[in-house]
Design a protein around this motif. Structure first.
Motif, mmCIF file in Angstrom:
data_model
loop_
_atom_site.group_PDB
_atom_site.id
_atom_site.type_symbol
_atom_site.label_atom_id
_atom_site.label_comp_id
_atom_site.label_asym_id
_atom_site.label_seq_id
_atom_site.Cartn_x
_atom_site.Cartn_y
_atom_site.Cartn_z
ATOM 1 N N SER B 225 68.100 54.282 -2.411
ATOM 2 C CA SER B 225 66.863 55.066 -2.516
ATOM 3 C C SER B 225 67.096 56.563 -2.687
ATOM 4 C CB SER B 225 65.987 54.828 -1.289
ATOM 5 O OG SER B 225 66.528 55.500 -0.169
ATOM 6 N N ARG B 228 64.108 58.586 -2.141
ATOM 7 C CA ARG B 228 62.922 58.264 -2.944
ATOM 8 C C ARG B 228 62.075 57.244 -2.185
ATOM 9 N NH1 ARG B 228 63.876 56.231 -9.088
ATOM 10 N NH2 ARG B 228 64.563 54.328 -8.079
ATOM 11 N N PRO B 229 60.744 57.374 -2.239
ATOM 12 C CA PRO B 229 59.915 56.378 -1.562
ATOM 13 C C PRO B 229 60.190 54.978 -2.089
ATOM 14 C CG PRO B 229 58.594 57.759 -3.008
ATOM 15 C CD PRO B 229 59.945 58.382 -2.937
ATOM 16 N N VAL B 231 59.145 51.024 -2.919
ATOM 17 C CA VAL B 231 57.973 50.262 -3.357
ATOM 18 C C VAL B 231 58.221 48.796 -2.992
ATOM 19 C CG1 VAL B 231 56.576 49.513 -5.303
ATOM 20 C CG2 VAL B 231 57.437 51.870 -5.214
ATOM 21 N N THR B 348 54.523 50.934 -10.062
ATOM 22 C CA THR B 348 55.685 51.515 -9.373
ATOM 23 C C THR B 348 55.707 53.028 -9.541
ATOM 24 O OG1 THR B 348 56.952 49.473 -9.652
ATOM 25 C CG2 THR B 348 58.208 51.495 -9.248
ATOM 26 N N ARG B 352 55.282 55.758 -6.498
ATOM 27 C CA ARG B 352 56.311 56.783 -6.259
ATOM 28 C C ARG B 352 55.750 58.190 -6.481
ATOM 29 N NH1 ARG B 352 60.982 54.865 -10.307
ATOM 30 N NH2 ARG B 352 61.829 53.044 -9.247
ATOM 31 N N GLU B 354 55.006 59.385 -9.486
ATOM 32 C CA GLU B 354 55.739 59.869 -10.659
ATOM 33 C C GLU B 354 54.965 59.613 -11.948
ATOM 34 O OE1 GLU B 354 59.420 57.738 -10.526
ATOM 35 O OE2 GLU B 354 60.172 58.802 -8.757
ATOM 36 N N ARG B 384 53.697 51.354 -1.150
ATOM 37 C CA ARG B 384 54.666 52.428 -0.951
ATOM 38 C C ARG B 384 55.090 52.490 0.512
ATOM 39 N NH1 ARG B 384 55.032 58.299 -2.948
ATOM 40 N NH2 ARG B 384 55.689 59.503 -1.123
ATOM 41 N N GLU B 386 58.053 54.806 2.921
ATOM 42 C CA GLU B 386 58.977 55.939 2.825
ATOM 43 C C GLU B 386 60.402 55.450 2.991
ATOM 44 O OE1 GLU B 386 57.750 58.666 1.719
ATOM 45 O OE2 GLU B 386 55.728 57.865 1.910
#
Lengths: 139, 387
Positions: B225, B228-229, B231, B348, B352, B354, B384, B386
């Protein structure tokens, strides 16, 4: 001598016989569930019990319809009308059938009575007239 | 009763080749999507334990052949085909391969070009029969005319849904249809009538493309990860038809609408969430009447209340519950095999945070729904967490 008419798919429907004025769709009835089906089933899909062959009612009511702006349906040209209608018809046995419709958009009202009829789609190798089925408004 | 997945499963990588109408080679598009997903996950193909390749039109086991470009690692490769739901089913197979303990990392890849396919509604050289008439446009148009009869839905409502999705796609560089202006309801209504009341701008964009997703165990996801969060896939449900009144056995493009309600119900139960917990939704919006009906079948609103959601703008970006955030089948496109995986790609990115200009603020839970001819329904819920 008039050409002999032959159903495109004799598993789905047969032509009118004797005094009948309309062809018949070939369905199944499951005695245990008292449900009817079209096309024919090998067994009742709800109870998995045996079914018997039945001829379904040739008239029903229009559940839904549309007019498809496509000039051809398989080998059939609809160049004169710019397309063709299709509908879902509820038969009295509780069967819903999808099929082409005869007529124009003014002829089709949801809930109105419809009757089964045939229309020619070509000839087979023996020169017989091939016909398939569609529904028309009952006047 | 829907039980929890036996092991937690996470989406660790996604990739996508832009959907298009350029008749590009499917193999090349698949390679782009697959390699992007591997790069996004931060792994090489040797770490993938199983591959599920979805394609409708690629030919016999074409998915197995395409896998050779990624490397001859000897892993099980399975070709998946379930009509429009092909990509969703490939993703579901990958999820269950990880959840069930078969592998720790699995990949789903979809590729296709709808323009090269025969299939539904196309009679080809066959002898003509009445069962051949049911083009998807006609089938869903009958959903629409019946809805107009029962609920009073207008063509303007269908056009509003389509215009919304066209405009969502303007912010998606991977979409097939990207208008250079704000699409209006009048513009949609004024396009070519194809099957009353559907016009050409209401119909999904048939074209080509590819999309991929890689799923893995929590241990693998956390290792990769880098802050990064994560999923997590909290629901993966698939159903076929059950008997309903007015059941159509011949010519129905998809089965009874109840199938969506049943599949979503099982997904909500599996994920322990409800419709009110969703932040965004992707659906099989091949025609706008579908999206409208799915508002109700997914429990976003009551039966017959979907038109009000449209009027309020609740399902557009910035609304209460945005649908088809990447443009949906209407404008992002519907190549066939990759379509369901494009939904996973979009969700996704959204979870995130994004997704760029189309980002749903504070998105934490997304639902992906696809229906496939035959018929099947697939629902996934992604959430999501963390890292």
């Amino acid at each position: 001598m008039a050409a002999i008419q032959v159903p495109t798919d004799p598993r789905l429907f047969r032509l009118a016989e004797g005094d009948e004025t309309r062809p018949r769709l070939l369905g199944s009835h499951a005695p245990e569930s008292d449900l009817y089906f079209w096309p024919r089933r090998l067994r009742c899909p709800v109870t998995r019990t045996p079914v018997t062959d039945v001829d379904l009612s040739p008239e029903g009511v229009l559940y839904a319809w549309t007019f498809l702006y496509v000039p051809r349906m398989g080998s059939i040209s609809f160049g004169d009308t710019g397309g063709y209608g299709v509908g879902q018809i509820d038969l009295p046995e509780g069967v819903r059938v999808q099929a082409p419709l005869l007529g124009t958009t003014d002829d089709w009202q949801i809930g109105s009575p419809m009757g089964l009829t045939t229309f020619p789609v070509g000839r087979d190798d023996d020169g017989n007239d091939l016909v398939t089925f569609r529904f028309e408004a009952v006047r | 009763m829907a039980t929890k997945l036996a092991r937690d499963v996470y989406v660790i990588g996604v990739g996508m080749h832009r959907f298009n109408n350029e008749r590009l080679a499917s193999a090349a598009m698949a390679d782009v999507a697959g390699m992007q997903a591997l790069d996004d996950a931060g792994i090489g193909f040797p770490e993938v334990g199983a591959l599920y390749n979805g394609s409708l039109g690629g030919g016999l086991t074409s998915g197995v052949g395409i896998a050779k470009e990624f490397g001859l690692t000897g892993i099980p490769v399975t070709h998946v085909e379930n009509a429009s739901a092909t990509g969703s089913c490939a993703f579901g197979e990958a999820v269950h391969a990880v959840a069930g303990g078969r592998v720790d990392v699995a990949m789903a890849l979809g590729f296709d070009d709808m323009n090269r396919m025969g299939g539904l509604g196309r009679s080809g050289g066959r002898r003509m029969g009445a069962e051949d008439v049911m083009l998807p446009a006609a089938f869903f148009a009958m959903w629409a005319t019946r809805r107009m009869h029962d609920v009073g839905t207008t063509a303007e409502t269908f056009a509003a849904i389509a215009a919304k999705n066209w405009n969502h796609a303007r912010a998606n560089p991977l979409a097939q249809r990207r208008a250079d202006h704000e699409v209006t309801i009048d513009e949609v209504l004024g396009s070519t009538m194809i099957s009353y009341p559907h016009t050409s701008m209401m119909a999904c964009a048939a074209g080509g493309g590819a999309a991929a997703a890689i799923v893995a165990t929590r241990e693998v996801a956390e290792r990769l990860s880098s802050g990064r969060p994560l999923v997590r896939v909290t629901a993966s449900q698939q159903r076929s038809e059950t008997y309903t009144d007015g059941h159509v056995f011949l010519g129905a493009v998809i089965g009874p609408a109840q199938m969506t309600r049943d599949t979503a119900g099982e997904a909500y139960e599996q994920a322990s969430v409800g419709p009110d917990d969703l932040d965004l939704v992707q659906v099989h919006d091949a025609f706008p009447v579908e999206e409208l009906v799915y508002y109700e079948l997914l429990g976003i609103c009551g039966d017959g209340e979907g038109d009000r959601l449209v009027a309020e703008g609740a399902t557009r970006l910035g609304g209460r519950i945005p649908f088809s955030t990447d443009g949906g089948l209407t404008a992002r496109g519907h190549p066939g095999g990759p379509t369901g995986l494009a939904q996973i790609h979009e969700t996704t990115l959204q979870l995130r945070h994004e997704a760029g200009a189309r980002q749903v603020q504070r998105a934490r839970t997304g639902l992906c729904h696809m229906a496939g001819a035959g018929s099947v329904c697939v629902v996934h819920i992604l959430q999501r967490t963390e890292g």
